[in-house]
Every structure is written in structure tokens, then in C-alpha cells.
Design a protein around this motif. Sequence first.
Motif, PDB file in Angstrom:
ATOM      1  N   UNK A   1       0.815  -1.208   0.000  1.00  0.00           N
ATOM      2  CA  UNK A   1       0.000   0.000   0.000  1.00  0.00           C
ATOM      3  C   UNK A   1       0.857   1.269   0.000  1.00  0.00           C
ATOM      4  N   UNK A   2       2.054   1.196   0.636  1.00  0.00           N
ATOM      5  CA  UNK A   2       2.885   2.401   0.705  1.00  0.00           C
ATOM      6  C   UNK A   2       3.301   2.871  -0.699  1.00  0.00           C
ATOM      7  N   UNK A   3       3.417   1.902  -1.639  1.00  0.00           N
ATOM      8  CA  UNK A   3       3.804   2.270  -3.004  1.00  0.00           C
ATOM      9  C   UNK A   3       2.668   3.037  -3.686  1.00  0.00           C
ATOM     10  N   UNK A   4       1.438   2.639  -3.370  1.00  0.00           N
ATOM     11  CA  UNK A   4       0.269   3.324  -3.922  1.00  0.00           C
ATOM     12  C   UNK A   4       0.245   4.767  -3.396  1.00  0.00           C
ATOM     13  N   UNK A   7       2.826   6.859  -5.118  1.00  0.00           N
ATOM     14  CA  UNK A   7       2.403   7.199  -6.484  1.00  0.00           C
ATOM     15  C   UNK A   7       1.436   8.379  -6.473  1.00  0.00           C
ATOM     16  N   UNK A  10       3.157  11.644  -5.567  1.00  0.00           N
ATOM     17  CA  UNK A  10       3.903  12.158  -6.722  1.00  0.00           C
ATOM     18  C   UNK A  10       2.968  12.952  -7.632  1.00  0.00           C
ATOM     19  N   UNK A  11       1.737  12.441  -7.788  1.00  0.00           N
ATOM     20  CA  UNK A  11       0.741  13.127  -8.614  1.00  0.00           C
ATOM     21  C   UNK A  11       0.438  14.499  -8.027  1.00  0.00           C
ATOM     22  N   UNK A  14       2.856  17.458  -8.594  1.00  0.00           N
ATOM     23  CA  UNK A  14       2.851  18.071  -9.924  1.00  0.00           C
ATOM     24  C   UNK A  14       1.641  18.971 -10.133  1.00  0.00           C
ATOM     25  N   UNK A  15       0.523  18.643  -9.498  1.00  0.00           N
ATOM     26  CA  UNK A  15      -0.742  19.299  -9.840  1.00  0.00           C
ATOM     27  C   UNK A  15      -0.906  20.764  -9.426  1.00  0.00           C
ATOM     28  N   UNK A  18      -0.395  23.674 -11.954  1.00  0.00           N
ATOM     29  CA  UNK A  18      -1.033  23.556 -13.254  1.00  0.00           C
ATOM     30  C   UNK A  18      -2.412  24.209 -13.212  1.00  0.00           C
ATOM     31  N   UNK A 190       4.786   8.302 -25.694  1.00  0.00           N
ATOM     32  CA  UNK A 190       5.488   7.518 -24.667  1.00  0.00           C
ATOM     33  C   UNK A 190       4.516   6.658 -23.857  1.00  0.00           C
TER      34      UNK A 190
ATOM     35  N   UNK B  52       0.960  -2.583  -9.378  1.00  0.00           N
ATOM     36  CA  UNK B  52       0.482  -3.141  -8.118  1.00  0.00           C
ATOM     37  C   UNK B  52      -0.668  -4.101  -8.381  1.00  0.00           C
ATOM     38  N   UNK B  61      -3.687  -7.493  -2.172  1.00  0.00           N
ATOM     39  CA  UNK B  61      -2.823  -6.410  -2.641  1.00  0.00           C
ATOM     40  C   UNK B  61      -1.356  -6.821  -2.565  1.00  0.00           C
ATOM     41  N   UNK B 217      -0.206  10.645 -15.531  1.00  0.00           N
ATOM     42  CA  UNK B 217      -0.009  12.095 -15.453  1.00  0.00           C
ATOM     43  C   UNK B 217       1.071  12.459 -16.474  1.00  0.00           C
TER      44      UNK B 217
END
Lengths: 190, 221
Positions: A1-4, A7, A10-11, A14-15, A18, A190, B52, B61, B217
Motif C-alpha cells: 500500500x505504501x507504493x500506492x 504514487x 507524486x501526482x 505536480x498538480x 497547473x 510515450x 500493483x 494487494x 499524469x
Amino acid sequence: MKHLIVSLMLSLIVLPGIGQLKYERENRINKRDVPEHAVRFVDSLRFTSKIKWFQETGIDRTSFEAKTRFRGKRYSIEFSEDGTLEDIEIQIKQKEIPIDSYQAIHEYFSDTYGKFSFEKIQIQYSGDPALIALFFQNGEMKDEIEVHYEIVISTRFEGMFLMFEYLFTQEGEFVKKAQITMKPTDNLEF
Amino acid sequence: MNHRILIFLIFLIIPSGILSQSVTELGFLPSLNINKKLPRDWSVNFKTESRQSLYREDFDYNYVLTDVSLIVAKRIGVNTSIAAGYLMRIDDNSIISRSIQQLSLVKRYSGFALSHRFSADQTFKHEEGIDFRFRYRVSSEIPLEGHALDPKEFFVKLSNEYLASFHLQEFDLEIRGAGFIGYALSPSSKLELGIDFRTDSFLNDDPRKRFWIGFNIYQTF
């Protein structure tokens, strides 16, 4: 879950920066939101295909545009904010430009850029709306109607591949040009 | 606009209805793409994508891996660019290297943009030799307002990709199909959310079918 969570964080980084800028945009609108005399003018031209209305909002101006297809060609009829006709543009092929005008335009581009490609050519009619309506209804061409060619080309200029929009007179004389901003396509590459 | 949404929904519902019956794996695949324009039509693309798993035989998960790539691109025509780069695949036990080369053509038409991407990559696996892949992807971006995508507007992105892979004289084919709904925050920023379906191993074995929920993104500077 920590990777989610990483992620998503990180989003969010950036936001915030903008979406604060103002840009010109084209919106599809309903016919009832268009000035009445603009609608009446387009109706008088008796197009047979569906007419789509758009509102173009820029930094300092708003305009209305009707787009349709007629006899295999794309038509674009542009009006000012109060519904005054600005011009009618029809997409054409390069062989439809009279040979003398085409040669003048081709020579201009060859002299300026060397290599280039035509991307889009439109013939543009402007002037008295009544005379223009008459021309589209009966083919009666009056001298008061101004005819121009709006041409988009792609070329290599100062080491970069660019696109320009040019306006030429009916005789092929240069009037004005503008560089077209190329929109990023990174989500398709890409 | 309505018929475009309908096309997107059909694209979304039909494959999910048919394929969900035998999905091997379901997961989440968020990515962050940062593109930096450089002088004289050069650009550099940084991408990170995390995989994931939410379902594999059972709902559970699991973090699978993260890809980090850096690709340098050069425009060689108004609609054409070539690129080459390096990808590092990081999982719990190892780091795998991959070199990438690609040619892409993107053409904007009235009402949509169409892209063709031809690419090759070589994955260097420890003690397992090199995995060679040749890929072709066709994708389209369709604005849902007007004839061109403007800021603060939604769009649909559809893509279909074929990947031929060669490893130790074994050949396999993977087919991918994706449908995303996107939003242009500004001329240089886009968000996408959708599904990415992938199937492979169907030539010689039971097919492996993977469904990824993607959230992308894109930011260009």
C-alpha cells in the motif's frame, strides 16, 4: 500500500502549479446560444448537412463559428461576438488554386524556406454579408467580395520543424503570417 | 459529443464484459511522465510507472514492480520523432535493464489525433540472456469538446498494441488494448484514467490475461 500512496503523492506534487494559465479555447454550443442574425445568415446558405456551432474564447475576444460539410468540402463560417459575419472559409486542394496565384504562393514559400509542405489550404471570402450570401446562393461574384487563401505549411526553420499559417491575396501576394503553436503529444508517443 | 462518449463506453464495456470471465491478474498501474523540451527539437522524457496487483487467483494487494525510464527524443519531421533510452525495472529482488528505441508519427486531424509508434527493446536478464521485443502501437486522442483539445476539456484515448518477443529462440505475441478518459489541465498537462488490457502466451499455452487500471499524469516543460 505504501507504493500506492507514494504514487498518489507524486501526482499531487505536480498538480498545484497547473491550471492557472488562461488559453484560447473552442467550445461546442447550442444554436440557441448564437446571435440570431448569425443563425439566420447560415440558414440562408441552405447547407444540407448538420451545422455545428462553436464559441471561441480568447484572451481579448469571443467569436462564433459554424462548421459543416457541403458537397464534400469543409465549411467554416466565422462571426464576431455580436453576430457580424467575419468570413467564410472552405477547405480546398492545392490544384484548386488558379495556376498564377499558386505559382506566386509556391515561389514565396520556396524563396523563404526552401523545402516545405502544404498542410491545409482554405479559400476565404469576406465583405458585405448580403453579397456573400448571394454568391453562395447563386454563384454571383461581385468585386466587393474579398478573396484570400489561408494556408498552413510545415517546414524546417532555424533548425526546428515548425508550422505557420499564412494569408495570401487572391493573386498570391503575401498578407500576413503567424506561427502555430504545436501542442505536446507526449501521451501518444510515450 | 454524445456519440464519442458512447464509442468510449462500448470500447470499455465490451472487452471488460468478455474478458473479465477469465482474467489472470487485475491491478493498478499509475504512471508519471515528465517531458522536457530542449533546443533544436530535442526533448527528454522521464517516466516512472508502478505496478500493483490487486487480484491474482484471489483478491490480495501486492506491490509488483516499478519502472523508471529516461528517453531522449529528436523530432525529424513535423509529425515524426525518433527516440532512444534506458529503462530500469525494480522489483523486490532484482533490477533489470532494458534499452529502448522508437519511431513515432503523430498526426493531428480535425476532431482527433492519430499516432503510430514502432519500437524495439532489449531486456537484459541475469543468466537468462536477452529478451528482444518488437512493438507497434496505434493510438488516438479524441477531444470531447470541439475539433481540437483545449485546456479544461475532456478527451478519450484509445490504443491497440502488438508486441512480438523473442527469448532463447522462443517466440511469443502480446496484444494490448487500452481505453482512457483524459482531462487537459493546461496545454502542457494531462491526466488520464482508464483500463489497459494485456494478453499473451496464447500461441502455445493458456492465455495470460491481465487487466490494469491506469492513472497517467503527463507534464511537459
